[in-house]
Design a protein around this motif. Sequence first.
Motif, PDB file in Angstrom:
ATOM      1  N   LEU A 176       0.829  -1.209   0.000  1.00 14.30           N
ATOM      2  CA  LEU A 176       0.000   0.000   0.000  1.00 14.30           C
ATOM      3  C   LEU A 176       0.864   1.260   0.000  1.00 14.30           C
ATOM      4  O   LEU A 176       0.501   2.267  -0.613  1.00 14.30           O
ATOM      5  CB  LEU A 176      -0.948   0.000   1.200  1.00 14.30           C
ATOM      6  N   ALA A 177       2.007   1.211   0.681  1.00 18.91           N
ATOM      7  CA  ALA A 177       2.924   2.360   0.651  1.00 18.91           C
ATOM      8  C   ALA A 177       3.401   2.622  -0.771  1.00 18.91           C
ATOM      9  O   ALA A 177       3.484   3.774  -1.211  1.00 18.91           O
ATOM     10  CB  ALA A 177       4.109   2.109   1.578  1.00 18.91           C
ATOM     11  N   LYS A 178       3.690   1.560  -1.492  1.00 18.47           N
ATOM     12  CA  LYS A 178       4.116   1.710  -2.884  1.00 18.47           C
ATOM     13  C   LYS A 178       2.969   2.253  -3.735  1.00 18.47           C
ATOM     14  O   LYS A 178       3.177   3.124  -4.594  1.00 18.47           O
ATOM     15  CB  LYS A 178       4.583   0.354  -3.424  1.00 18.47           C
ATOM     16  N   MET A 179       1.749   1.756  -3.505  1.00 19.78           N
ATOM     17  CA  MET A 179       0.591   2.227  -4.273  1.00 19.78           C
ATOM     18  C   MET A 179       0.388   3.725  -4.113  1.00 19.78           C
ATOM     19  O   MET A 179       0.195   4.437  -5.097  1.00 19.78           O
ATOM     20  CB  MET A 179      -0.682   1.507  -3.803  1.00 19.78           C
ATOM     21  N   VAL A 180       0.432   4.214  -2.886  1.00 22.80           N
ATOM     22  CA  VAL A 180       0.115   5.635  -2.653  1.00 22.80           C
ATOM     23  C   VAL A 180       1.272   6.549  -3.026  1.00 22.80           C
ATOM     24  O   VAL A 180       1.106   7.773  -3.072  1.00 22.80           O
ATOM     25  CB  VAL A 180      -0.326   5.899  -1.191  1.00 22.80           C
ATOM     26  N   SER A 181       2.436   5.988  -3.297  1.00 23.27           N
ATOM     27  CA  SER A 181       3.584   6.832  -3.623  1.00 23.27           C
ATOM     28  C   SER A 181       3.687   7.156  -5.110  1.00 23.27           C
ATOM     29  O   SER A 181       4.467   8.029  -5.497  1.00 23.27           O
ATOM     30  CB  SER A 181       4.880   6.146  -3.184  1.00 23.27           C
ATOM     31  N   GLU A 182       2.912   6.468  -5.951  1.00 24.19           N
ATOM     32  CA  GLU A 182       3.062   6.633  -7.401  1.00 24.19           C
ATOM     33  C   GLU A 182       2.424   7.918  -7.920  1.00 24.19           C
ATOM     34  O   GLU A 182       2.965   8.595  -8.778  1.00 24.19           O
ATOM     35  CB  GLU A 182       2.476   5.427  -8.140  1.00 24.19           C
ATOM     36  N   GLY A 183       1.224   8.233  -7.445  1.00 20.14           N
ATOM     37  CA  GLY A 183       0.527   9.424  -7.932  1.00 20.14           C
ATOM     38  C   GLY A 183      -0.165   9.175  -9.266  1.00 20.14           C
ATOM     39  O   GLY A 183       0.218   8.296 -10.038  1.00 20.14           O
ATOM     40  N   PHE A 184      -1.217   9.958  -9.527  1.00 20.66           N
ATOM     41  CA  PHE A 184      -2.040   9.818 -10.727  1.00 20.66           C
ATOM     42  C   PHE A 184      -2.106  11.195 -11.383  1.00 20.66           C
ATOM     43  O   PHE A 184      -2.516  12.172 -10.750  1.00 20.66           O
ATOM     44  CB  PHE A 184      -3.432   9.337 -10.308  1.00 20.66           C
ATOM     45  N   LYS A 185      -1.688  11.294 -12.635  1.00 20.10           N
ATOM     46  CA  LYS A 185      -1.610  12.601 -13.291  1.00 20.10           C
ATOM     47  C   LYS A 185      -3.002  13.189 -13.518  1.00 20.10           C
ATOM     48  O   LYS A 185      -3.930  12.508 -13.951  1.00 20.10           O
ATOM     49  CB  LYS A 185      -0.886  12.495 -14.630  1.00 20.10           C
ATOM     50  N   ILE A 186      -3.138  14.489 -13.231  1.00 14.50           N
ATOM     51  CA  ILE A 186      -4.391  15.201 -13.473  1.00 14.50           C
ATOM     52  C   ILE A 186      -4.171  16.253 -14.562  1.00 14.50           C
ATOM     53  O   ILE A 186      -3.036  16.609 -14.879  1.00 14.50           O
ATOM     54  CB  ILE A 186      -4.926  15.872 -12.191  1.00 14.50           C
ATOM     55  N   ASN A 187      -5.280  16.734 -15.129  1.00 11.12           N
ATOM     56  CA  ASN A 187      -5.190  17.740 -16.192  1.00 11.12           C
ATOM     57  C   ASN A 187      -6.054  18.946 -15.855  1.00 11.12           C
ATOM     58  O   ASN A 187      -6.544  19.088 -14.724  1.00 11.12           O
ATOM     59  CB  ASN A 187      -5.576  17.120 -17.544  1.00 11.12           C
ATOM     60  N   SER A 188      -6.286  19.815 -16.819  1.00 12.66           N
ATOM     61  CA  SER A 188      -6.999  21.076 -16.587  1.00 12.66           C
ATOM     62  C   SER A 188      -8.468  20.876 -16.248  1.00 12.66           C
ATOM     63  O   SER A 188      -9.128  21.810 -15.769  1.00 12.66           O
ATOM     64  CB  SER A 188      -6.875  21.983 -17.823  1.00 12.66           C
ATOM     65  N   ASP A 189      -9.024  19.688 -16.502  1.00 13.80           N
ATOM     66  CA  ASP A 189     -10.421  19.425 -16.144  1.00 13.80           C
ATOM     67  C   ASP A 189     -10.609  19.180 -14.653  1.00 13.80           C
ATOM     68  O   ASP A 189     -11.743  19.154 -14.167  1.00 13.80           O
ATOM     69  CB  ASP A 189     -10.941  18.195 -16.903  1.00 13.80           C
ATOM     70  N   PHE A 190      -9.516  19.018 -13.933  1.00 14.13           N
ATOM     71  CA  PHE A 190      -9.622  18.623 -12.532  1.00 14.13           C
ATOM     72  C   PHE A 190     -10.426  19.629 -11.716  1.00 14.13           C
ATOM     73  O   PHE A 190     -11.302  19.260 -10.931  1.00 14.13           O
ATOM     74  CB  PHE A 190      -8.223  18.441 -11.936  1.00 14.13           C
ATOM     75  N   GLN A 191     -10.135  20.913 -11.881  1.00 15.97           N
ATOM     76  CA  GLN A 191     -10.801  21.940 -11.067  1.00 15.97           C
ATOM     77  C   GLN A 191     -12.285  22.075 -11.376  1.00 15.97           C
ATOM     78  O   GLN A 191     -13.033  22.653 -10.582  1.00 15.97           O
ATOM     79  CB  GLN A 191     -10.093  23.277 -11.246  1.00 15.97           C
ATOM     80  N   LYS A 192     -12.728  21.547 -12.509  1.00 11.12           N
ATOM     81  CA  LYS A 192     -14.158  21.583 -12.830  1.00 11.12           C
ATOM     82  C   LYS A 192     -14.971  20.659 -11.930  1.00 11.12           C
ATOM     83  O   LYS A 192     -16.156  20.886 -11.698  1.00 11.12           O
ATOM     84  CB  LYS A 192     -14.388  21.154 -14.284  1.00 11.12           C
ATOM     85  N   HIS A 193     -14.325  19.621 -11.423  1.00  8.26           N
ATOM     86  CA  HIS A 193     -15.060  18.565 -10.725  1.00  8.26           C
ATOM     87  C   HIS A 193     -14.714  18.423  -9.250  1.00  8.26           C
ATOM     88  O   HIS A 193     -15.467  17.791  -8.506  1.00  8.26           O
ATOM     89  CB  HIS A 193     -14.800  17.227 -11.426  1.00  8.26           C
ATOM     90  N   PHE A 194     -13.595  18.986  -8.814  1.00  7.68           N
ATOM     91  CA  PHE A 194     -13.164  18.767  -7.438  1.00  7.68           C
ATOM     92  C   PHE A 194     -12.795  20.088  -6.775  1.00  7.68           C
ATOM     93  O   PHE A 194     -12.059  20.890  -7.343  1.00  7.68           O
ATOM     94  CB  PHE A 194     -11.961  17.821  -7.397  1.00  7.68           C
ATOM     95  N   ASP A 195     -13.321  20.270  -5.565  1.00  6.46           N
ATOM     96  CA  ASP A 195     -13.031  21.457  -4.776  1.00  6.46           C
ATOM     97  C   ASP A 195     -12.232  21.006  -3.561  1.00  6.46           C
ATOM     98  O   ASP A 195     -12.781  20.608  -2.538  1.00  6.46           O
ATOM     99  CB  ASP A 195     -14.329  22.142  -4.340  1.00  6.46           C
ATOM    100  N   ILE A 196     -10.919  21.036  -3.678  1.00  4.27           N
ATOM    101  CA  ILE A 196     -10.056  20.531  -2.618  1.00  4.27           C
ATOM    102  C   ILE A 196      -8.937  21.533  -2.347  1.00  4.27           C
ATOM    103  O   ILE A 196      -8.736  22.471  -3.105  1.00  4.27           O
ATOM    104  CB  ILE A 196      -9.429  19.171  -2.996  1.00  4.27           C
ATOM    105  N   LYS A 197      -8.211  21.303  -1.245  1.00  8.66           N
ATOM    106  CA  LYS A 197      -7.009  22.083  -0.973  1.00  8.66           C
ATOM    107  C   LYS A 197      -5.864  21.403  -1.711  1.00  8.66           C
ATOM    108  O   LYS A 197      -5.376  20.353  -1.296  1.00  8.66           O
ATOM    109  CB  LYS A 197      -6.748  22.132   0.535  1.00  8.66           C
ATOM    110  N   GLU A 198      -5.466  21.988  -2.815  1.00  6.96           N
ATOM    111  CA  GLU A 198      -4.533  21.311  -3.717  1.00  6.96           C
ATOM    112  C   GLU A 198      -3.181  21.031  -3.079  1.00  6.96           C
ATOM    113  O   GLU A 198      -2.546  20.013  -3.361  1.00  6.96           O
ATOM    114  CB  GLU A 198      -4.374  22.125  -5.004  1.00  6.96           C
ATOM    115  N   ARG A 199      -2.717  21.906  -2.199  1.00  6.23           N
ATOM    116  CA  ARG A 199      -1.383  21.700  -1.619  1.00  6.23           C
ATOM    117  C   ARG A 199      -1.346  20.481  -0.696  1.00  6.23           C
ATOM    118  O   ARG A 199      -0.273  20.003  -0.335  1.00  6.23           O
ATOM    119  CB  ARG A 199      -0.943  22.939  -0.841  1.00  6.23           C
TER     120      ARG A 199
END
Length: 441
Positions: A176-199
């Motif tokens: 699970l540590a390896k799984m969460v360390s990889e990351g998933f690339k996002i694009n410009s559509d991300f902010q249309k659907h998610f309201d999060i604290k990006e940092r």
Amino acid sequence: MYYLIETQEQLNRFFKDEGNECYLQFIANNDEVHPKLQSLCALYLYSFSKEKGFIINLNHPEAFELDLPLNYLKSYTNIFVKEKTKALLHLPHLPYTDIQSIYYLLKNEPLDPLPKTAAHTFYERKFGANNVNKIIPLAKHYEALTQEFTALSPYISNYKSEASNKWYNEILTPTLAKMVSEGFKINSDFQKHFDIKERFSIEDSKIYGWYNFCTTTGRPTNNFNKINFSALKHDSGERDAFEANNDVLVEMDYEGYHPRIIAYLIGHYIDSKESVHTQLAKMYFETEEVDKEMYKKSKELTFQQMYGGISKRYLKHEYFNKTQKFIDALWEEFNERGFVKTPISRRRLLKGNYKNITPQKLFNYYIQAFETEYNITLLSRIFSFLKGKKTKMVLYVYDSMLFDFSLEDGKETLQSLKKLISSDFPIKLKKGNIYSSLGAP
């Protein structure tokens, strides 16, 4: 020696006569940031040989700064940590023992959050989450973490009592540590659907999730920073926001996973070349010709039998007859022994941890436990196979695995992955550049 270690001379003196085991907790600048992206301001270390806790300062402004004492920490043969998955993201390659697993295997629930002092509550409310741990006095961190160690110490002393600790500590948590360390690339559509604290979870256009295995069923959830990665919607446009960082996303999805798992456990043959729902439709409707309506109804009926109990009308079929006998035997063992053990990790499903348990619920928990343990063991092998390659595993969702595939690795890599993942159960393969538009290759 005082509890605070802030000079090299103190550090040398501390480790000169230190023992082989300790308890370690990391004090990050900001607890709400994903562990992959966190910076550390101090370490809390409870010395078993000295029977006392100490804080090693790294960059908290209240004391002199020290470099991370990695070589000293490597001198331990065993380091107890509250959450090994997090510890591996902070400092990999140390001999950690996961207390979260020990507790979960006994209680079937997660550990309580870190205790907080009044100072923690005050500073977090006044200054927010941004590096607040560098504002909270070190004495208050020491107070809270000493309380936490006191609460955890009974589980530390009994960590060898569960045989399944080995699988959780050596297979599940590193995977699970390896799984969460990889990351998933996002694009410009991300902010249309998610309201999060990006940092809190985004860096270099990659977002990081978090797998929590301390659930009722043992099936990991994947939630972080208000995003449920295990349930990204197909029809809302959410999946448009995720794309390949290499060349193409490749999803390998198990076909009829739970019905096939059941067949595997009861010793019943299911053809891997034909949809399991088509095969079950032939049973339900006693025909060799299955149309779309029958296929759809077959899926509904199978869901009902698996989760609501098997109807007597279907017990004449070998698949369901064997399944019912398996459920009955599991229930009998559960009541006689007070537990049953899961097939792979040998985790005990303890009767005392489940309220209002029924034979069907127990069967469902057992099936989901097998699914999880099988998948995690397989993921561990996948990460070993992918070591040194550009292709990354970016998402695991119960019955599917999503890869960010690099053409540089060659089609042989994809063929080997497919062979590895489909060794026991058939899969469907999809690919595409955007997560929402995966299709047949």
